[in-house]
Every structure is written in C-alpha cells, then in structure tokens.
Design a protein around this motif. Structure first.
Motif, PDB file in Angstrom:
ATOM      1  N   THR A 276      26.074  -6.321  32.542  1.00 38.01           N
ATOM      2  CA  THR A 276      25.249  -7.332  32.927  1.00 38.01           C
ATOM      3  C   THR A 276      23.800  -7.120  32.097  1.00 38.01           C
ATOM      4  O   THR A 276      24.013  -5.945  31.690  1.00 38.01           O
ATOM      5  N   GLY A 277      23.098  -8.006  31.670  1.00 36.74           N
ATOM      6  CA  GLY A 277      21.768  -7.680  31.026  1.00 36.74           C
ATOM      7  C   GLY A 277      21.631  -6.959  29.877  1.00 36.74           C
ATOM      8  O   GLY A 277      21.821  -7.416  28.955  1.00 36.74           O
ATOM      9  N   TYR A 278      21.421  -5.789  30.102  1.00 29.71           N
ATOM     10  CA  TYR A 278      21.282  -4.687  29.053  1.00 29.71           C
ATOM     11  C   TYR A 278      22.361  -3.956  28.372  1.00 29.71           C
ATOM     12  O   TYR A 278      22.125  -3.166  27.690  1.00 29.71           O
ATOM     13  N   SER A 279      23.552  -4.535  28.751  1.00 35.78           N
ATOM     14  CA  SER A 279      24.646  -3.861  28.411  1.00 35.78           C
ATOM     15  C   SER A 279      25.096  -3.597  26.565  1.00 35.78           C
ATOM     16  O   SER A 279      24.716  -4.611  25.886  1.00 35.78           O
ATOM     17  N   ALA A 280      25.493  -2.620  26.105  1.00 33.51           N
ATOM     18  CA  ALA A 280      25.940  -2.569  24.981  1.00 33.51           C
ATOM     19  C   ALA A 280      26.925  -1.139  25.056  1.00 33.51           C
ATOM     20  O   ALA A 280      26.821  -0.271  25.618  1.00 33.51           O
ATOM     21  N   LEU A 281      28.108  -1.383  24.187  1.00 36.61           N
ATOM     22  CA  LEU A 281      29.113  -0.658  24.148  1.00 36.61           C
ATOM     23  C   LEU A 281      28.635   0.883  23.516  1.00 36.61           C
ATOM     24  O   LEU A 281      29.084   1.936  23.921  1.00 36.61           O
ATOM     25  N   SER A 282      27.538   0.844  22.824  1.00 27.99           N
ATOM     26  CA  SER A 282      27.051   2.197  22.450  1.00 27.99           C
ATOM     27  C   SER A 282      26.296   2.882  23.544  1.00 27.99           C
ATOM     28  O   SER A 282      26.721   4.176  23.469  1.00 27.99           O
ATOM     29  N   HIS A 283      26.415   2.419  24.577  1.00 29.80           N
ATOM     30  CA  HIS A 283      25.540   3.191  25.884  1.00 29.80           C
ATOM     31  C   HIS A 283      26.844   4.015  26.306  1.00 29.80           C
ATOM     32  O   HIS A 283      26.522   5.120  26.843  1.00 29.80           O
ATOM     33  N   LEU A 284      27.993   3.615  26.054  1.00 32.74           N
ATOM     34  CA  LEU A 284      29.213   4.446  26.546  1.00 32.74           C
ATOM     35  C   LEU A 284      29.445   5.927  25.720  1.00 32.74           C
ATOM     36  O   LEU A 284      29.762   7.013  26.204  1.00 32.74           O
ATOM     37  N   GLN A 285      28.798   5.715  24.605  1.00 29.67           N
ATOM     38  CA  GLN A 285      28.928   6.972  23.773  1.00 29.67           C
ATOM     39  C   GLN A 285      27.642   7.760  23.899  1.00 29.67           C
ATOM     40  O   GLN A 285      27.797   8.819  23.852  1.00 29.67           O
ATOM     41  N   LEU A 286      26.520   7.062  24.050  1.00 28.16           N
ATOM     42  CA  LEU A 286      25.044   7.845  24.119  1.00 28.16           C
ATOM     43  C   LEU A 286      25.045   8.701  25.451  1.00 28.16           C
ATOM     44  O   LEU A 286      24.600   9.537  25.420  1.00 28.16           O
ATOM     45  N   PHE A 287      25.574   8.066  26.524  1.00 22.04           N
ATOM     46  CA  PHE A 287      25.279   9.070  27.736  1.00 22.04           C
ATOM     47  C   PHE A 287      26.617   9.562  28.434  1.00 22.04           C
ATOM     48  O   PHE A 287      27.576   9.229  28.259  1.00 22.04           O
ATOM     49  N   PRO A 288      26.245  10.817  28.963  1.00 28.68           N
ATOM     50  CA  PRO A 288      27.342  11.552  29.502  1.00 28.68           C
ATOM     51  C   PRO A 288      28.005  10.766  30.972  1.00 28.68           C
ATOM     52  O   PRO A 288      27.177  10.932  31.750  1.00 28.68           O
ATOM     53  N   LEU A 289      28.944  10.392  30.799  1.00 26.85           N
ATOM     54  CA  LEU A 289      29.574   9.610  31.897  1.00 26.85           C
ATOM     55  C   LEU A 289      30.689   9.908  32.521  1.00 26.85           C
ATOM     56  O   LEU A 289      31.529  10.560  31.769  1.00 26.85           O
ATOM     57  N   ASN A 290      31.174   9.616  33.671  1.00 24.55           N
ATOM     58  CA  ASN A 290      32.410   9.802  34.310  1.00 24.55           C
ATOM     59  C   ASN A 290      32.940   8.279  34.715  1.00 24.55           C
ATOM     60  O   ASN A 290      34.330   8.224  34.725  1.00 24.55           O
ATOM     61  N   THR A 291      32.289   7.500  35.100  1.00 25.10           N
ATOM     62  CA  THR A 291      32.454   6.388  36.039  1.00 25.10           C
ATOM     63  C   THR A 291      32.123   5.151  35.359  1.00 25.10           C
ATOM     64  O   THR A 291      30.891   5.210  35.020  1.00 25.10           O
ATOM     65  N   LEU A 292      32.734   4.054  35.180  1.00 23.33           N
ATOM     66  CA  LEU A 292      32.159   2.819  34.915  1.00 23.33           C
ATOM     67  C   LEU A 292      32.591   1.717  35.981  1.00 23.33           C
ATOM     68  O   LEU A 292      33.562   1.478  36.274  1.00 23.33           O
ATOM     69  N   LYS A 293      31.361   1.065  36.541  1.00 24.43           N
ATOM     70  CA  LYS A 293      31.722   0.227  37.638  1.00 24.43           C
ATOM     71  C   LYS A 293      31.359  -1.386  36.899  1.00 24.43           C
ATOM     72  O   LYS A 293      30.324  -1.468  36.665  1.00 24.43           O
ATOM     73  N   ILE A 294      32.449  -2.014  36.845  1.00 25.42           N
ATOM     74  CA  ILE A 294      32.479  -3.376  36.371  1.00 25.42           C
ATOM     75  C   ILE A 294      31.658  -4.401  37.457  1.00 25.42           C
ATOM     76  O   ILE A 294      32.022  -4.361  38.478  1.00 25.42           O
ATOM     77  N   ASP A 295      30.860  -4.889  37.122  1.00 29.81           N
ATOM     78  CA  ASP A 295      29.854  -5.691  37.694  1.00 29.81           C
ATOM     79  C   ASP A 295      30.938  -6.907  38.473  1.00 29.81           C
ATOM     80  O   ASP A 295      31.885  -7.317  37.693  1.00 29.81           O
ATOM     81  N   LYS A 296      30.434  -7.188  39.551  1.00 32.87           N
ATOM     82  CA  LYS A 296      31.091  -8.257  40.274  1.00 32.87           C
ATOM     83  C   LYS A 296      31.174  -9.590  39.744  1.00 32.87           C
ATOM     84  O   LYS A 296      32.345 -10.241  39.755  1.00 32.87           O
ATOM     85  N   SER A 297      30.221  -9.945  38.756  1.00 28.42           N
ATOM     86  CA  SER A 297      30.348 -11.253  38.101  1.00 28.42           C
ATOM     87  C   SER A 297      31.645 -11.156  37.151  1.00 28.42           C
ATOM     88  O   SER A 297      32.508 -12.472  37.041  1.00 28.42           O
TER      89      SER A 297
END
Ligand code: C2E
Ligand code: MG
Ligand code: MG
Ligand code: MG
Length: 282
Positions: A185-206
């Motif tokens: 939603t909104g401010y999404s960008a695939l590059s964010h997945l690379q930029l930030f140390p993440l474990n989990t992705l929550k897919i928006d209800k929409s």
C-alpha cells in the motif's frame, strides 16, 4: 460594510479556531489520563500456520476503553496521538505491556513457539532510543527476543532509513523479528525489501480482498509471495475472511494467516482462555 463583515468573519474564524484548540487540548488530557488510568488496553489477534493450522503468533492491537464512550478503535485516536507526539509514550507502553503478557504465557508453557507482534508508528521516532527501550523491556520482563516481533510500515521506515536500518539490525541480531506491515500500500517499493533487515512481510488486506474481486488478483498475490520468498521472508496474509481466501493462500505457499476467519482481535482474558484450550491442542 464589506470591511465590517470581513472582521466578523475573522472573529468567527478565531472563535472556531479557539474551540478547536480547546477540543484538542481536552483530547490530549483525556488520552494522557487514559494511559495513566489503564484505559488503554491491548486486544490480541492470533496468527496461524497456513498448512498445519498451528498457532504461530499474536498481534497486539491497542484499544481505548473510555468509561463514557466505550471501546474506541485505534484509527479514531492514533492519528491524533501521532500528530501531537503522544504516540511515543503509547509505543513505549505497548512494547512493555505486550512483552509482560507474552512472558507470562511463555512461563505458563502456553507460548513456547509463538511470537507477539507489536505495531510501532509515528513521526519523528527516535529509533536509537526505541531500540534501547526494547532491549530494556526484554531485560526487565525476561522475555526471550525470539518471542517478539516489531511491525513497521514502509512509511515509518522511510522517514529515517539509515537510523531505522541501524536499530533494526541490532534488534534482528538479538533475535527480535522485524515485520514490514501493510505491504503493497501507499509507499511500497521492492527496493525496501533489500534496504531493510526484515524477517516477515505482511501482505495488506486489500490484496486478499482482490482475490475475489479482481481478474489479476490471484496472479498479483502469487507474485508478491514469490518475491517475499526469494528474499527468504516469512509471509503473513492479513485480513483473511473467507474459506476460499484461505484455500487460495494455502495453494500459494503463504506461510501464515491472520483474519476474522481464524480469529478476531479479542480481550486478553479470552485470548488466555483460548491459549489454555484450542490454541495449544496438538
Ligand atoms: P494493522 O497493524 O495492519 O492491524 C490489522 C488491522 O486489521 C486491525 O485493525 C485488525 O483488527 C484488522 N483486521 C484483522 N483481521 C481482519 C479481517 O479479517 N477483516 C477486517 N476487516 N479487518 C481485520 P485495528 O485493530 O483497528 O488496528 C488498525 C491499525 O491501527 C493497525 O493496522 C495499526 O496500524 C494501528 N494499530 C493498532 N494497534 C496499534 C498499537 O498498539 N500501536 C500502534 N502504533 N499502532 C497500532
Ligand atoms: Mg500490524
Ligand atoms: Mg497491517
Ligand atoms: Mg493496516
């Protein structure tokens, strides 16, 4: 005459502004009191492994239990708290309350493989201090970091990407999970997945809603899950309401499900009752 009317309008405007200021001031005080008097409470919504149906975690969701107005949902007071900076105290309180409860459940042997997820929001968050608060709360409560997940939206992360990366790395190294919330939603960008140390992705209800209503809904969801998996992220679908949605997500290798179909956000007492019964059945 035009001049007099102009002045009247101006006075009217000023009075209205003052009333708005008074209203804001009263809401501020009321919210501050709510925190002091334990009228802010957490509801808990379970998350389950898609295939096994086993409990994997629970999301803590804030409510304002006002003696006069009843149960007030977060979108009716968090935007105000975010505007006036009161959100920082709320974030701190939610972290401490969630970790305290989770440690009770762990100690009772009811939460051994589960995680509690806490939402963090607001502008001008001091992430360094936030990280310190989280470490302090983990120490005070004795909660193993493995049981804690922090949920942030891309919007919150992008305000200070460097500071966020630094703090999230420290937390992740210590074992805390990091989730990106409302993805897509909104401010999404695939590059964010690379930029930030993440474990989990929550897919928006929409995107879950679009399964039934949009021709390409299925393909889009499948793609998002594929991308998340290629980043080795755990994927959680938000807002699952129907059996058809659950089955579709099962076929797409979505790891975990959250939504009214599986369990609504509920008061602590009810969640604890379910931990003792349904949620720990093997
Ligand atoms: P979120 O973090 O994306 O939380 C999911 C929201 O979707 C929750 O709304 C939840 O009750 C709702 N939901 C879950 N399953 C379903 C479903 O199947 N159908 C529908 N229609 N809705 C579902 P809630 O509790 O009203 O919270 C709204 C938002 O407020 C949250 O969105 C989060 O951004 C924020 N929020 C909630 N609690 C906190 C908190 O403790 N701290 C902060 N900073 N933000 C919070
Ligand atoms: Mg969330
Ligand atoms: Mg969400
Ligand atoms: Mg949301």
């Amino acid at each position: 005459e035009a001049k007099i009317q102009g002045r009247d309008n101006y006075q009217f405007f000023q009075t209205a502004m003052n009333e708005a200021a008074v209203a804001r001031f009263q809401l501020s005080n009321r919210l501050r009191n709510a925190l002091d008097n334990r009228q802010l409470i957490l509801y808990y919504q379970p998350q389950f492994a898609t295939t096994s149906g086993r409990l994997t975690g629970v999301e803590a969701l804030i409510r304002w239990q006002d003696p006069e107005f009843g149960l007030i949902p977060p979108n009716q007071f968090l935007p105000f708290a975010e505007e006036n900076g009161f959100i920082h105290q709320i974030n701190d309180w939610v972290i401490r309350e969630a970790c305290t409860q989770a440690q009770k459940w762990v100690s009772a042997g009811l939460f051994e493989d589960s995680r509690i997820s806490v939402n963090i929001s607001g502008q001008n968050i001091n992430f360094k201090r936030l990280g310190e608060t989280i470490f302090e709360v983990l120490k005070d409560t004795g909660l193993n970091p493995y049981h804690l997940e922090i949920e942030l939206t891309e919007r919150v992360m992008m305000e200070k990407p460097d500071e966020v990366c630094h703090t999230l790395s420290l937390l992740k190294q210590a074992g805390v999970s990091i989730a990106i919330d409302d993805f897509g939603t909104g401010y999404s960008a695939l590059s964010h997945l690379q930029l930030f140390p993440l474990n989990t992705l929550k897919i928006d209800k929409s995107f879950i809603d679009n399964l039934q209503t949009t021709a390409n809904g299925h393909a889009l969801l499948q793609s998002i899950i594929g991308i998340a998996k290629s980043f080795n992220l755990r994927v959680v679908a938000e807002g699952v309401e129907t059996d058809d949605q659950r089955l579709a997500l099962d076929g797409m290798a979505c790891d975990e499900l959250q939504g009214y179909l599986l369990g609504r956000p509920m008061p602590r007492e009810l969640f604890e009752q379910r931990l003792l019964t349904d949620y720990n059945q093997t």
